[in-house]
Design an enzyme around this catalytic site. Structure first.
Site, PDB file in Angstrom:
ATOM      1  N   GLU A 245      19.573  31.540  19.112  1.00 33.69           N
ATOM      2  CA  GLU A 245      20.715  32.419  19.048  1.00 33.69           C
ATOM      3  C   GLU A 245      21.461  32.024  19.928  1.00 33.69           C
ATOM      4  OE1 GLU A 245      19.439  36.649  20.573  1.00 33.69           O
ATOM      5  OE2 GLU A 245      21.103  37.506  18.992  1.00 33.69           O
ATOM      6  N   ARG A 271      57.505  33.977  30.449  1.00 34.41           N
ATOM      7  CA  ARG A 271      57.464  35.149  31.564  1.00 34.41           C
ATOM      8  C   ARG A 271      57.896  34.872  32.599  1.00 34.41           C
ATOM      9  NH1 ARG A 271      58.523  40.706  32.031  1.00 34.41           N
ATOM     10  NH2 ARG A 271      57.489  40.565  34.072  1.00 34.41           N
ATOM     11  N   GLN A 282      52.182  28.394  41.531  1.00 30.84           N
ATOM     12  CA  GLN A 282      51.470  27.249  41.553  1.00 30.84           C
ATOM     13  C   GLN A 282      50.084  28.496  41.466  1.00 30.84           C
ATOM     14  OE1 GLN A 282      49.475  25.332  45.409  1.00 30.84           O
ATOM     15  NE2 GLN A 282      49.868  23.216  44.123  1.00 30.84           N
TER      16      GLN A 282
END
Ligand code: FAD
Length: 382
Positions: A245, A271, A282
């Site tokens: 799992e 944007r 940065q």
């Protein structure tokens, strides 16, 4: 050492992504409704072979390939899919339940359950967690009383993935509470058996399309031939089940990390604030650099661990390192993506907000991050 995809792996990746884009995404509910699990989508995934990896051909298994091929298919699914819950649920059944049945089920148990799992007609769950036994799974209280007719199981399990839609469940119960881990025994319980009650779906924070529920058993009679492995072997079966799992369950989220990074970079390029794209700051670009590094680490851990299991070797250390690193990194990258999207990530059903909710589940299920650290430390001899 070969780090490239071979032809077959590349084909699996491409076919899976194309299948998801054309056959799954157009049919997804947005936002997902946990009350309305679409069994026809599940069936379509099975028909595509997504529940066939590692399963013997004799059961009409459609896709061949190892655990490594399977995690690559799941990764590709996660990249292409607009929803994280469905691939999480597929991994839960395809890896955890089916591989556990293959490793520990009798021939008759495999014949009864695996063909239906592979074809998508049967859905399974795994029930370990109880109200008073979470991380401390050796302390489970669900009791299996042996009788002439079989075992009478009584107790309660909770937070069980897929329980509300499952046909059967691998249930861990104790035949001797005083024996601790040596009393734990695994059973295959059909959920329409008298005495079995499923409660749910229960509301939860994320992974909306993978319903979760509680399972109550009240003197539920389970035939002896539905016991998986010998009495007392349940803890060992659970350990092996958890190893598989932990290796597979986050594979789709690695794909999701890739898509999340691409979408975030795209947003940061477009944007504009203070007269320039925010990606030019940065502070913002470094977040995406960190996301890229996390993605690379996640992929390497995923492939290496699956490869090691395919060699038939124990991957206890690797599967815990993978589980710890990928779950924490998916969460960190999802939060970074939210920061970069600003307030828009917090309103409506934005993908970065949804990823963060889904990622939080990852640091909890299949053993919390603290438990993974405990395992790693114990393997260091501490
Ligand atoms: C999305 C999701 C899906 C799940 N699916 C399933 C499922 O299908 N089947 C199933 O059986 N269960 C399932 N679970 C339950 C999950 O396995 C448990 O939540 C998990 O094992 C933790 O148990 P708990 O919630 O009782 O927390 P607890 O064990 O009570 O832990 C609480 C806190 O204490 C810490 N802690 C506990 N013990 C230690 C320790 N020894 N050292 C350090 N820290 C410790 C934990 O890390 C955690 O921070 C699921 C959970 C989630 C969120």
């Amino acid at each position: 050492m070969e780090f490239g995809y071979n032809e077959a792996q590349q084909k699996v990746r491409e076919l899976t992504a194309e299948f998801v884009q054309t056959k799954i995404n157009p049919r997804l509910q947005s936002p997902p409704d946990p009350e309305k699990f679409d069994r026809s989508l599940w069936k379509a995934c099975a028909e595509q072979g997504l529940l066939s990896y590692g399963m013997p051909e004799s059961w009409n298994s459609k896709a061949q390939g190892s655990l490594l091929t399977m995690v690559m298919a799941l990764e590709s699914f996660g990249y292409a899919c607009d929803d994280n819950g469905l691939p999480f649920a597929l991994a839960s059944q395809g890896c955890t339940i089916q591989h556990s049945l293959l490793a520990h089920g009798s021939q008759a148990q495999q014949d009864d359950f695996l063909p239906g799992c592979i074809s998508g007609d049967l859905i399974g769950a795994t029930a370990m967690t109880e109200p008073d036994a979470g991380s401390d799974s050796n302390s489970i209280g669900m009791f299996a009383e042996k009788t002439d007719q079989g075992y009478l199981l009584s107790g309660e399990k909770l937070m069980i993935t897929l329980a509300p839609v499952a046909d059967f469940c691998i249930v861990f119960a104790t035949v001797n509470k005083k024996a601790g881990r040596w009393g734990i025994t695994a059973f295959l319980v059909e959920l329409d058996t008298p005495g079995a009650e499923v409660i749910g779906p229960v509301p939860k924070l994320g992974l909306d399309s993978a319903p979760m529920g509680r399972i109550k058993l009240d003197a539920c009679l389970v035939a002896e031939n539905r016991r998986m492995g010998p009495e007392g072997a349940g803890a060992a079966i659970a350990h092996q089940l958890l190893e598989v799992e932990r290796t597979c369950i986050l594979a789709s989220q690695v794909g999701r990390m890739h898509r999340q990074l691409e979408d975030t970079v795209d947003y940061a390029k477009n944007r504009k604030q203070f007269g320039q794209p925010i990606g030019g700051f940065q502070a913002v670009s470094h977040r995406m650099a960190d996301m890229r590094v996390r993605l690379e680490n996640a992929r390497l851990l995923l492939y290496k661990t699956a490869w090691k299991m395919d060699q038939g070797e124990s991957a206890r250390l690797e599967s815990s390192m993978l589980k710890l690193a990928i779950s924490e990194d998916f969460l960190a990258s999802s939060i970074d993506s939210m920061r970069i999207h600003g307030g828009y990530s917090y309103i409506e059903d934005h993908f970065s907000g949804r990823d963060t909710r889904d990622a939080l589940g990852g640091v909890l299920y299949a053993g919390t991050s603290d438990i993974q650290r405990n395992i790693i430390a114990s393997l260091l001899g501490l």
